[in-house]
Write a protein that holds these residues in place. Structure first.
Motif, mmCIF file in Angstrom:
data_model
loop_
_atom_site.group_PDB
_atom_site.id
_atom_site.type_symbol
_atom_site.label_atom_id
_atom_site.label_comp_id
_atom_site.label_asym_id
_atom_site.label_seq_id
_atom_site.Cartn_x
_atom_site.Cartn_y
_atom_site.Cartn_z
ATOM 1 N N TYR A 101 0.641 -1.701 -0.033
ATOM 2 C CA TYR A 101 -0.118 0.189 0.149
ATOM 3 C C TYR A 101 0.756 1.275 0.173
ATOM 4 C CZ TYR A 101 -3.772 -3.686 1.297
ATOM 5 O OH TYR A 101 -3.831 -4.360 1.684
ATOM 6 N N GLN A 102 -0.061 1.924 -0.825
ATOM 7 C CA GLN A 102 1.498 3.365 -0.322
ATOM 8 C C GLN A 102 -0.444 4.749 -1.275
ATOM 9 O OE1 GLN A 102 4.277 2.555 -3.712
ATOM 10 N NE2 GLN A 102 5.396 4.028 -2.527
ATOM 11 N N ILE A 150 -0.788 11.809 -8.763
ATOM 12 C CA ILE A 150 -0.195 10.328 -8.691
ATOM 13 C C ILE A 150 -0.840 9.380 -8.976
ATOM 14 C CG2 ILE A 150 1.074 9.261 -8.090
ATOM 15 C CD1 ILE A 150 3.179 12.245 -6.477
ATOM 16 N N ALA A 151 -1.880 9.526 -7.796
ATOM 17 C CA ALA A 151 -2.666 8.471 -8.411
ATOM 18 C C ALA A 151 -3.781 8.071 -8.964
ATOM 19 C CB ALA A 151 -3.865 8.052 -6.477
ATOM 20 N N LEU A 152 -3.964 8.877 -9.662
ATOM 21 C CA LEU A 152 -5.817 8.539 -10.499
ATOM 22 C C LEU A 152 -5.012 8.199 -11.891
ATOM 23 C CD1 LEU A 152 -8.573 11.297 -10.167
ATOM 24 C CD2 LEU A 152 -7.545 8.992 -8.967
ATOM 25 N N PRO A 153 -3.151 8.198 -12.212
ATOM 26 C CA PRO A 153 -3.165 8.095 -13.600
ATOM 27 C C PRO A 153 -2.896 7.149 -12.821
ATOM 28 C CG PRO A 153 -2.274 10.742 -12.444
ATOM 29 C CD PRO A 153 -3.311 10.101 -12.228
ATOM 30 N N PHE A 168 -5.238 9.481 -1.763
ATOM 31 C CA PHE A 168 -5.641 8.429 -2.371
ATOM 32 C C PHE A 168 -4.655 7.383 -1.544
ATOM 33 C CE2 PHE A 168 -7.250 11.709 -4.637
ATOM 34 C CZ PHE A 168 -8.333 11.274 -5.637
ATOM 35 N N ILE A 169 -5.737 6.374 -1.373
ATOM 36 C CA ILE A 169 -4.682 4.980 -0.885
ATOM 37 C C ILE A 169 -4.759 3.716 -1.923
ATOM 38 C CG2 ILE A 169 -5.201 3.030 0.560
ATOM 39 C CD1 ILE A 169 -4.454 5.408 2.170
ATOM 40 N N LEU A 170 -3.862 3.702 -2.414
ATOM 41 C CA LEU A 170 -3.923 2.892 -3.424
ATOM 42 C C LEU A 170 -3.001 1.287 -2.736
ATOM 43 C CD1 LEU A 170 -1.263 4.330 -5.337
ATOM 44 C CD2 LEU A 170 -4.349 4.573 -5.435
ATOM 45 N N GLY A 171 -3.569 0.318 -3.512
ATOM 46 C CA GLY A 171 -3.307 -1.288 -3.579
ATOM 47 C C GLY A 171 -1.998 -2.238 -5.190
ATOM 48 N N ILE A 172 -0.995 -1.777 -4.653
ATOM 49 C CA ILE A 172 -0.645 -1.888 -5.535
ATOM 50 C C ILE A 172 0.347 -3.932 -5.143
ATOM 51 C CG2 ILE A 172 1.842 -1.165 -6.966
ATOM 52 C CD1 ILE A 172 1.586 0.775 -4.915
ATOM 53 N N LYS A 173 0.017 -3.966 -6.505
ATOM 54 C CA LYS A 173 0.311 -5.714 -7.010
ATOM 55 C C LYS A 173 1.418 -6.082 -6.845
ATOM 56 C CE LYS A 173 -4.446 -7.636 -6.487
ATOM 57 N NZ LYS A 173 -5.600 -8.278 -7.618
ATOM 58 N N ALA A 226 -0.770 -4.448 -10.866
ATOM 59 C CA ALA A 226 -1.888 -3.996 -10.715
ATOM 60 C C ALA A 226 -1.513 -2.702 -10.062
ATOM 61 C CB ALA A 226 -2.786 -4.738 -10.472
ATOM 62 N N ILE A 227 -2.555 -1.245 -10.206
ATOM 63 C CA ILE A 227 -3.188 -0.786 -9.521
ATOM 64 C C ILE A 227 -4.051 -0.640 -9.255
ATOM 65 C CG2 ILE A 227 -2.185 1.325 -8.261
ATOM 66 C CD1 ILE A 227 0.228 1.158 -10.245
ATOM 67 N N ASP A 228 -4.650 -0.693 -7.838
ATOM 68 C CA ASP A 228 -6.126 -0.495 -7.364
ATOM 69 C C ASP A 228 -6.401 0.932 -6.657
ATOM 70 O OD1 ASP A 228 -6.758 -3.008 -8.664
ATOM 71 O OD2 ASP A 228 -6.749 -4.215 -7.029
ATOM 72 N N ASP A 229 -7.398 1.402 -7.165
ATOM 73 C CA ASP A 229 -7.893 2.820 -6.003
ATOM 74 C C ASP A 229 -8.698 2.096 -5.291
ATOM 75 O OD1 ASP A 229 -8.151 5.130 -5.393
ATOM 76 O OD2 ASP A 229 -8.753 5.678 -6.281
ATOM 77 N N LEU A 230 -8.357 1.930 -3.345
ATOM 78 C CA LEU A 230 -8.609 1.431 -2.435
ATOM 79 C C LEU A 230 -8.932 2.939 -1.552
ATOM 80 C CD1 LEU A 230 -6.421 -1.111 -1.515
ATOM 81 C CD2 LEU A 230 -8.084 -1.509 -2.595
ATOM 82 N N THR A 231 -9.282 3.742 -2.409
ATOM 83 C CA THR A 231 -9.997 4.874 -1.782
ATOM 84 C C THR A 231 -11.813 4.870 -1.583
ATOM 85 O OG1 THR A 231 -8.451 6.366 -3.124
ATOM 86 C CG2 THR A 231 -10.131 7.413 -1.604
ATOM 87 N N PRO A 232 -12.241 4.142 -2.480
ATOM 88 C CA PRO A 232 -13.314 4.396 -1.410
ATOM 89 C C PRO A 232 -13.684 3.204 -0.570
ATOM 90 C CG PRO A 232 -13.440 4.358 -4.086
ATOM 91 C CD PRO A 232 -11.833 4.230 -3.448
ATOM 92 N N LEU A 233 -12.861 2.342 -0.747
ATOM 93 C CA LEU A 233 -13.081 1.352 0.205
ATOM 94 C C LEU A 233 -12.708 1.526 1.111
ATOM 95 C CD1 LEU A 233 -13.417 -1.582 1.345
ATOM 96 C CD2 LEU A 233 -11.085 -1.916 0.926
#
Length: 197
Positions: A19-20, A26-29, A69-74, A151-158
């Motif tokens: 996570y970052q 930075i996050a959305l792109p 923005f919270i990113l879940g980075i696999k 993959a980079i997932d946007d975990l902000t809504p969660l």
């Protein structure tokens, strides 16, 4: 007595999620192309953390400036373990290093820094278990960005949903939404190198 130090993470046979937290620019792109691009800095160390709740403590549940923005980075597990194999702790643990000078020499040349910090509960309390965060130096960041990431997932809504449930005192419901993390077991030699205990 030393605290337990262990890696807890969400992972499968091939990947581990770290996570970052970043600002929108930075996050959305990054989530659109599964890669980072400027204004992400390729000239400074970037820290990745496999503990979701530790990052929640650090980012104050995605409310700190430039951490909204919270990113879940696999990333590929092979590269995760490669990074750990290069790691040097941010402090001179004498169970690992001969003495302070030995640690200082290794640390000054390290491409990966490793730090252990208290794991957190959903309510933010410190646990006796320490979680890992891994600093990827500028020497490896482009490889991290180009080769390690799946993959980079946007975990902000969660994150916002969990945070809202917390504010409502609905901790049982909030806990059910947390990423399912479990202990990540490393080869013995690698565990000793980074202080897993």
């Amino acid at each position: 007595m030393n605290n337990t130090q262990e890696i807890r993470a969400q992972y499968d046979a091939d990947t581990i999620t770290v996570y970052q937290a970043y600002g929108k620019a930075i996050a959305l792109p990054a989530t659109k192309v599964n890669q980072f691009a400027p204004p992400f800095s390729f000239q400074r160390m970037t820290w990745i953390k496999p503990s979701y709740l530790w990052l929640m403590e650090r980012s104050n549940w995605a409310t700190k400036p430039q951490q909204e923005f919270i990113l879940g980075i696999k990333i590929k597990r092979a590269y995760w373990e490669y990074a750990l194999s290069l790691g040097v702790l941010t402090h001179p643990d004498l169970a690992i290093y001969t003495d302070g000078l030995d640690w200082e020499q290794k640390f000054s040349q390290a491409k990966v820094h490793i730090q252990w910090d208290p794991e957190r509960t959903l309510r933010g309390a410190k646990l006796q278990v320490r979680s890992i965060q891994v600093g990827i130096s500028r020497h490896l960041i482009e490889q991290y960005n180009n080769e390690w990431i799946v993959a980079i997932d946007d975990l902000t809504p969660l994150t916002r949903k969990i945070s809202q449930l917390k504010k409502q005192g609905k901790y049982k419901e909030a806990k059910q939404l947390l990423p399912k993390e479990q202990v990540y077991v490393l080869p013995d030699e690698l565990q000793k190198r980074i202080g897993v205990r």
